[in-house]
Design an enzyme around this catalytic site. Structure first.
Site, PDB file in Angstrom:
ATOM      1  N   LYS C  67      83.849  43.364  48.564  1.00  0.00           N
ATOM      2  CA  LYS C  67      85.040  42.500  48.564  1.00  0.00           C
ATOM      3  C   LYS C  67      85.351  42.081  49.993  1.00  0.00           C
ATOM      4  O   LYS C  67      85.232  42.888  50.928  1.00  0.00           O
ATOM      5  CB  LYS C  67      86.220  43.274  47.951  1.00  0.00           C
ATOM      6  CG  LYS C  67      87.484  42.441  47.733  1.00  0.00           C
ATOM      7  CD  LYS C  67      88.603  43.266  47.100  1.00  0.00           C
ATOM      8  CE  LYS C  67      89.843  42.419  46.802  1.00  0.00           C
ATOM      9  NZ  LYS C  67      90.933  43.216  46.188  1.00  0.00           N
ATOM     10  N   SER C 142      93.213  41.148  42.149  1.00  0.00           N
ATOM     11  CA  SER C 142      92.670  40.303  43.198  1.00  0.00           C
ATOM     12  C   SER C 142      91.172  40.465  43.424  1.00  0.00           C
ATOM     13  O   SER C 142      90.569  39.627  44.074  1.00  0.00           O
ATOM     14  CB  SER C 142      93.384  40.606  44.521  1.00  0.00           C
ATOM     15  OG  SER C 142      93.080  41.926  44.949  1.00  0.00           O
ATOM     16  N   SER C 166      94.601  45.606  41.145  1.00  0.00           N
ATOM     17  CA  SER C 166      93.579  44.642  41.544  1.00  0.00           C
ATOM     18  C   SER C 166      92.135  45.047  41.294  1.00  0.00           C
ATOM     19  O   SER C 166      91.235  44.234  41.431  1.00  0.00           O
ATOM     20  CB  SER C 166      93.739  44.290  43.027  1.00  0.00           C
ATOM     21  OG  SER C 166      94.797  43.387  43.190  1.00  0.00           O
TER      22      SER C 166
END
Ligand SMILES: [Mg+2]
Ligand SMILES: [Zn+2]
Lengths: 116, 480, 487
Positions: C67, C142, C166
C-alpha cells in the site's frame, strides 16, 4: 443499541433533518481553515460548512452520555517509559536531507520570508 | 490617576534550557553547536512522513535532576502533548511538549516559586535572508534543522520577581544551579539558556495582576535587567498618562534601549494541544528519583551557606561566588591551590573585590591571565605581609595584564613590604618631622590626623609600607 | 503453467519455490506482467523496486504489493496524494524492512484513498480503484488498491492499513481475508500516519493461512515505535479442526434496519455454520458501541489534522507556485495539494481541537473510547469472539455515496468500535449476494458480489482468532476470486 443509528441514518430524510440542526457558521469555517493553513475557494467553503454541520450534527448524540467522571483514553496500549538510550545513530548527509526539498538556498530549506 | 500612584512590578520568567545530551530529544542525531547547516538530521527530526518520536532517556533523567534541584515534585506519570502551529522551523507542524501534567512542578529556588518545569523539543533555526535581513523584510528564509529537536527543559516561575536587578540575580543563581548539575552548558550566547519575561505592574497594595507584556529572548543578564527595567518604565509612563497597557510580545533592543512589538507567529494563539498519541507516559519509579536525588552535587545555594558558615565569608560575597557559576568555580580552584590553612575569607575578598573590579562581573576569571595558583600565592603574600595591600593591587594589575608569577613580579617591581625594619622607622621619623601639625593633633587625641603621616610614608616607599605597621611605629614614637 | 502460478496462494508459492517447482524470478516476472496490465487502477507504480529477494529467506522471494502508505527507501511514496508528488523516502518503513528481511520481493505500490481517508477508494488523487468483481463498483477503502490487486490476481497478497476498517471493509467487498491486528502488534514506523492511536498495518490475502504467514513476519516490538508491543507468542499456521467450546457473541439487541437484507441473510447463515462447527452463539451487550462512529469521526480527524501538518511544502513533496509570503505558500500548497475528503477531515479535526470546542468534541470522544474499551473487556469475559457483518452492504456503485460524506462514514459502522477498542479483527468471505444485492447467490453466479464476516478477538489473541477463522473458512463454500476467472 448497536445498530440503531445505522438504521436511522440510512434513511436520508432523517440525515437531512439532523443537518439543519447543527450550527457551524461560514465564519467558523474560515477561522478553522486559517488555523489549518488551508485555502478554500468560496464554493469549497460553502460546501465545507454544510458537510461539517452534517457530521457535527451527527456526533452530537455523544452528549446523551454523562461521562463527567470518566477518564479519557488517548491510546489503548498499556505502556510507560518507552525510552531510547542516548546514543548517536547515523543520520542523513546534507545532500540526502535536501534531496526532497522543493527549494534550496545557502545549504538550507528555503521558504518565502515570514510576514511579507 | 495621579502621578503619586506607586506601582509594584510583578515579573515571571520562562526559561528554556537546552540539555547537554549526546543526541536529540526524539531521534539519534548528534547535537553540536555551530555545525554546517543541515548536516545533523534524519527523517525523524526532518518530520518526514511516517516517522515517529522515541524519547531520549538521558533527557528525561536530566529533566528530573533539574526539577529536584529546583525543589519540584516529580509527576508519577507525565504525558507529552502536541502544540500545533505552522512555522518553517517546526518540521512536524507541531511541537512535542508537555501540557497538563509536566514532569516537574511546584518548586522553589531562593524565594521564587517554580510553577512547573517541563520537557519539550527545540525548534530549528530560521536564517532570514533578503534585502533587510530582518524578520519583516522581503526575501527568503532558509531553515537549518540541526538544532531542531534539541531536548529542552522549560522552567516557568510564579510572578515572584519585582525588579530587573532581582531577575538578573535570580537568573544567575538558576544558571549556576543548572551548570553545577551538569545538565546543560547554559551558554546564553549559543542559546543553550534563553529567557523570556512576563511583566506587569499594579498599584502597591492591589492584589490582582495588571495586564502583562512578554519580553522575548534576551540574550545576556545585563540585557535582561535593562530590558525589564525599560518595560517597567514604559508601563508606568503609560498608566501615569491615563493609558492602558496592551497585552503584547516585545523585543528589547539593547543598543538603543528601545522596545518594539513583535508580530506573533500565529495571529490567533489557538495551539490545539492534545495528548501525543505517538508517545506513552513517562512514569519514573521512586527508585530512579531517589537515585537521581542522591547523585545531585552541592548546589549553589548550599554552597553559599557553606562559604558563609564554614569559611567565614560575608553573606554577600558568598552569594556572589556561589551564584556566579564561573566565579564560583574559579574561587574553588584558588582555594584548592592555596591548600589547607589558607585565609579563605581573604581569598574570597580578593577574588570578589579586586579581581572582579579588574575583569568585570560578567567575565569568566578562568579565561583571564590570572592563574588560580597565582591568585592564591598573591593572597598568601598579603597575609604574610610580604607585600602590602597597595603593593598587592599593583601585582594584580600586572597579573591581569600579562599573567605570571606574583613572587617574580614583587621581585622585579621592588614591591616587597618593608615590614618592621629600621628603614621604615627612619622614614616614619622623617614623616613626623615633616608634619608637625598632624603630630600636634594626634597628641591632642585626634588619631585621624595620622592620614597625613601615612600618606607621606607611602609616597616615600612607593606603597611598600604596611599602613598598620606605620601606625604601630607612630604610636610607639609618640607614646600614644 | 500461468494458471497454475495464479492458483498458488502466497504460502503455497513459498513451498513451490522451496521445492524447486518454480523460481522466485519466474514468479516475480509473472506478477509484474500481470500488475503492469492491471485494469482496475490498483497500482500507483509497478516494479519501482525491482530487486528480487534471494530465495533463501522464509518468504522465498514471493512478491508482495505494498500500500502506498508505507515508505520504501528510494521508491516514490505519496499516500495517493498530490501533495507528496515526488517524495522519495530516504528510509524503509519497519513493515517493509521486515518483509524485505524475510525474503519478500515487491511488485509495486498500490492505490488507496488519499492518506487512507475513505471507505471506497474514490478519494485517491490518482483516480478511483474499481472492484474486480464488478468494475462499476467500488472495492472499498482505504486499502482498495491492495484488495483489488489481490482479488484480480495482480498480486498474490498485499499489505493494507486499517484505522477504522480500511483493511477489513475492502477485504469484505473484494471477497478476501483482511486482518487488523491488535493495536501495537505491528510497528507503525514508516507508515504515513492518519490517526496515530488507531492505525495498524495488516495483511490482505486470499486465505487465512496467508494472513497468518504475513502477520508472523510483520509483527514485533520496534525500537522506532514507542507504542509498539508485538505479539506475546509466535504466530503459527492455523490448524484448528473445529470450534468446540468457543463462544461467539453477537452485540444485542440487533436492529437490522440499516443493513442490507442479503448481508443479514449471509450473517445468519454464518452463525449456523459456526454452530455446525461446534461453536456457540451468544448475545452480549456493548452499550456504548452505538456511539463509536461519532467518537471515531472526532478522534481520527483530530489526530489527522496534526499528522498532516507536516505536509507544508517546506522539506518534501509538492509546493504551490506562489509569489507571496509564507502564509500564502502554506495555504495554497495545502489547498491545492489535498483532495476534498482530506480537507474535510483536517477541518473537522482542527475544529474539534480548537479553543472552546475541545471538551465537547475531542474530550467527550476520548471518554466514549474509555467506555467502549470497558464494554469490550466485559464482553470478552462472557465470550471468546465478537461477530458482526464487516460492512452493512455489498460493494456499492462508483459515485453512489461521494456527495454525502456522512453516508460514506456509515460504511465503517461495524468496524469502527473494534478499532477504538484496539482489539484484533479479521474479515473473511462468508457468502455471495446476487448482483442487485437482493438475495444470497450460489458460487459461480454471474455478477455475484462477496459478503464478509467480521470476527473480533481479545487483545493479542491473534493465534486464536486465526484458528477460528481458518475453521470458518473451511466450512464456507465460497467462490475463488476473480483471479481464477481470467488469465
Ligand atoms: Mg515552550
Ligand atoms: Zn534526527
Amino acid at each position: 443499541m448497536f445498530y440503531k443509528v445505522v438504521a436511522l441514518v440510512l434513511i436520508g430524510v432523517w440525515v437531512g433533518g439532523r443537518t439543519l440542526c447543527a450550527v457551524i457558521s461560514g465564519e467558523d469555517v474560515a477561522y478553522v481553515a486559517r488555523l489549518a493553513r488551508l485555502r478554500l475557494t468560496e464554493d469549497e467553503q460553502a460546501q465545507m460548512t454544510r458537510d461539517l454541520s452534517s457530521v457535527l450534527g451527527y456526533v452530537e448524540h455523544m452528549d446523551e452520555l454523562s461521562l463527567e467522571d470518566v477518564q479519557p483514553t488517548a491510546r489503548v496500549v498499556d505502556l510507560v517509559n518507552e525510552l531510547r538510550p542516548d546514543e548517536v545513530k547515523p543520520g542523513l548527509t546534507k545532500d540526502q536531507a535536501l534531496a526532497n526539498a522543493p527549494e534550496v538556498a545557502d545549504g538550507g530549506f528555503a521558504v518565502p520570508a515570514a510576514g511579507s | 490617576m495621579s502621578d503619586a500612584t506607586q506601582y509594584e512590578p510583578v515579573i515571571g520568567l520562562e526559561i528554556h534550557i537546552q540539555l547537554a545530551t549526546n543526541t536529540k530529544m526524539f531521534c539519534g542525531c548528534r547535537l553540536e553547536f555551530g555545525a554546517e547547516p543541515n548536516t545533523l538530521t534524519c527523517p525523524v527530526c526532518l518530520g518526514h512522513p511516517g516517522t515517529l518520536p522515541v524519547p531520549n532517556e538521558q533527557a528525561v533523567k536530566f529533566a528530573i535532576a533539574t526539577g529536584l534541584a529546583l525543589g519540584c515534585s516529580i509527576a508519577p506519570r507525565s504525558m507529552f502533548h502536541r502544540k500545533n502551529y505552522f512555522y518553517p522551523d517546526l518540521p512536524k507542524g507541531y511541537q512535542i511538549s508537555q501540557f497538563d501534567i509536566p514532569i516537574c512542578a511546584n518548586g522553589e529556588l531562593s524565594g521564587v516559586r517554580i510553577h512547573r518545569a517541563h520537557m519539550e523539543e527545540d525548534a530549528a533555526k530560521n536564517i532570514h535572508v533578503g534585502e533587510s535581513g530582518r524578520i519583516h523584510g522581503a526575501g527568503r528564509t532558509v531553515v537549518d534543522y540541526n538544532r531542531g529537536g534539541t531536548p529542552l527543559v522549560e522552567i516557568v516561575t510564579e510572578p515572584d520577581i519585582h525588579s530587573g536587578a532581582q531577575a538578573r540575580e535570580w537568573l544567575q543563581l538558576l544558571r549556576a544551579t543548572i551548570k553545577r548539575l551538569g545538565v546543560s552548558d547554559v551558554n546564553m550566547e549559543e542559546g543553550s539558556l534563553r529567557c523570556d519575561a512576563n511583566i506587569s505592574i499594579r498599584p502597591v497594595g492591589q492584589k490582582e495582576l495588571g495586564v502583562k507584556s512578554e519580553l522575548k529572548n534576551m540574550n545576556s543578564f545585563r540585557f535582561i535587567e535593562r530590558g525589564i527595567d525599560a518595560e517597567i518604565a514604559r508601563q508606568t509612563a503609560l498608566l501615569n498618562a491615563g493609558e492602558k497597557v496592551e497585552q503584547e510580545t516585545l523585543h528589547f533592543d539593547p543598543s538603543s534601549g528601545s522596545l518594539t512589538s513583535l508580530r506573533s507567529k500565529e495571529e490567533a494563539h489557538d495551539y490545539r494541544y492534545f495528548p501525543e498519541p505517538d508517545l506513552v507516559p513517562v512514569a519514573p519509579s521512586s527508585e530512579l528519583i531517589d537515585e537521581i536525588r542522591a547523585s545531585l552535587p552541592e548546589l549553589p545555594l548550599q554552597k553559599a551557606e557553606r562559604y558563609e558558615n564554614d569559611l567565614g565569608i560575608s553573606a554577600e560575597t558568598s552569594k556572589f561566588l556561589a551564584f556566579n557559576a564561573e566565579m564560583g568555580a574559579y574561587f574553588e580552584a584558588v582555594l584548592a591551590a592555596a591548600g589547607d590553612g589558607a585565609d579563605n575569607k581573604r581569598i574570597g575578598d580578593w577574588v570578589v573585590g579586586e579581581l572582579v573590579a579588574r575583569i568585570g562581573a560578567d567575565a569568566d576569571p578562568a579565561e583571564s591571565k590570572v592563574e588560580p595558583a597565582a591568585m592564591a600565592r598573591l593572597v598568601s603574600l598579603v597575609g604574610e605581609k610580604a607585600v602590602t595591600n597597595a603593593g598587592a593591587k599593583t601585582v594584580l594589575d600586572k597579573l591581569v595584564e600579562s599573567g605570571g608569577d606574583p613572587d617574580a613580579i614583587v621581585e622585579a617591581e621592588g614591591l616587597a613590604a618593608m615590614g618592621d625594619s629600621d628603614e621604615l622607622a627612619g622614614i616614619v621619623d622623617a614623616a613626623l618631622e615633616a608634619n608637625p601639625k598632624a603630630v600636634e593633633d594626634m597628641k591632642s587625641g585626634n588619631m585621624k590626623a595620622i592620614g597625613a603621616v601615612i600618606g607621606f610614608v607611602m609616597k616615600q616607599t612607593q606603597g611598600r609600607a604596611d599602613g598598620g605597621e606605620v601606625t604601630k611605629i607612630v604610636r610607639e614614637k609618640l607614646g600614644l | 503453467m500461468s494458471q497454475d502460478l495464479l492458483k498458488l496462494s502466497a504460502a503455497q508459492a513459498v513451498s513451490a519455490i522451496q521445492a524447486g517447482d518454480v523460481s522466485a524470478s519466474e514468479l516475480y516476472d509473472f506478477y509484474r506482467r500481470r500488475a503492469s496490465a492491471d485494469e482496475f487502477n490498483s497500482y500507483l507504480s509497478v516494479d519501482s523496486d525491482s530487486t528480487i529477494a534471494p530465495a533463501g529467506g522464509e518468504l522465498a522471494g514471493v512478491p508482495i504489493a505494498i500500500k502506498d502508505l508505507f515508505c520504501m527507501e528510494g521508491v516514490e511514496t505519496r499516500a495517493a496524494s498530490k501533495i507528496l508528488n515526488g517524495y522519495v523516502p530516504p528510509y524503509d518503513s519497519t513493515v517493509v524492512a521486515k518483509l524485505r528481511a524475510a525474503g519478500a520481493s515487491f511488485i509495486g505500490k498500490t492505490n488507496m484513498d488519499e492518506f487512507a481517508m475513505g471507505s471506497s477508494n474514490e478519494n485517491s488523487a490518482f483516480g478511483a480503484v474499481r472492484n474486480p468483481w464488478d468494475p462499476t463498483r467500488v472495492p472499498g477503502g482505504s486499502s482498495g488498491g491492495s484488495a483489488a490487486a489481490v482479488a484480480a490476481g495482480t498480486a498474490p497478497w498485499a499489505t493494507g492499513t486499517d484505522t477504522g476498517g480500511s483493511i477489513r471493509q475492502p477485504a469484505a467487498l473484494c471477497g478476501l481475508v483482511g486482518l487488523k491486528p491488535t493495536y501495537g502488534a505491528v510497528s507503525r514506523f514508516g507508515m504515513i500516519a492518519f490517526a496515530s492511536s488507531l492505525d495498524q498495518a495488516g495483511p490482505i490475502t486470499r486465505d487465512v493461512a496467508d494472513a497468518a504467514l504475513m502477520l508472523k513476519h510483520i509483527h514485533g516490538k520496534d525500537a522506532s515505535d514507542s507504542t509498539s508491543i508485538g505479539l506475546p507468542e509466535d504466530v503459527v499456521a492455523p490448524s484448528a479442526e473445529n470450534l468446540n467450546g468457543l463462544k461467539f457473541g453477537i452485540p444485542a439487541p440487533l436492529d437490522w434496519g440499516g443493513v442490507q437484507t442479503v448481508v443479514k441473510a449471509v450473517f445468519d447463515a454464518s452463525c449456523k455454520r459456526i454452530e455446525a462447527a461446534g461453536g456457540e452463539i451468544v448475545e452480549l451487550p456493548l452499550p456504548h458501541a452505538d456511539y463509536a462512529l461519532s467518537a471515531y469521526y472526532i478522534i481520527a480527524p483530530a489526530e489527522a489534522s496534526a499528522n498532516l501538518a507536516r505536509m507544508d511544502g517546506v522539506r518534501f513533496g509538492q509546493r504551490a507556485d506562489v509569489s507571496g509570503g509564507l502564509t500564502e505558500m502554506y495555504e495554497t500548497t495545502r489547498g491545492e495539494g489535498f483532495g476534498p475528503e482530506v480537507k474535510r477531515r483536517i477541518m473537522l479535526g482542527t475544529y474539534a481541537l480548537s479553543s472552546g470546542y475541545y471538551d465537547a468534541y475531542y474530550g467527550q470522544a476520548q471518554k466514549v473510547r474509555t467506555k467502549i474499551v470497558e464494554d469490550f473487556k466485559a464482553a470478552y469475559e462472557t465470550c471468546d469472539f465478537i461477530i458482526t457483518p464487516t460492512s452493512p452492504s455489498v460493494a456499492f456503485g462508483l459515485g453512489e455515496k461521494t456527495d454525502d460524506p456522512l453516508q460514506m462514514y456509515l460504511s465503517d459502522y461495524f468496524t469502527v468500535p473494534i478499532s477504538l477498542a484496539g482489539v484484533p479483527a479479521i474479515s473473511l468471505p462468508a457468502g455471495l449476494a446476487t448482483s442487485d444485492g437482493s438475495a444470497v447467490a450460489e458460487p459461480g453466479t454471474e455478477g455475484a458480489l462477496p459478503v464478509g464476516l467480521q470476527i473480533a478477538a481479545p487483545h493479542f489473541a491473534e493465534n486464536k482468532l486465526l484458528d477460528a477463522a481458518h475453521v470458518f473458512e473451511r466450512e464456507t463454500d465460497f467462490a475463488d476470486g476473480p483471479w481464477t476467472w481470467g488469465s
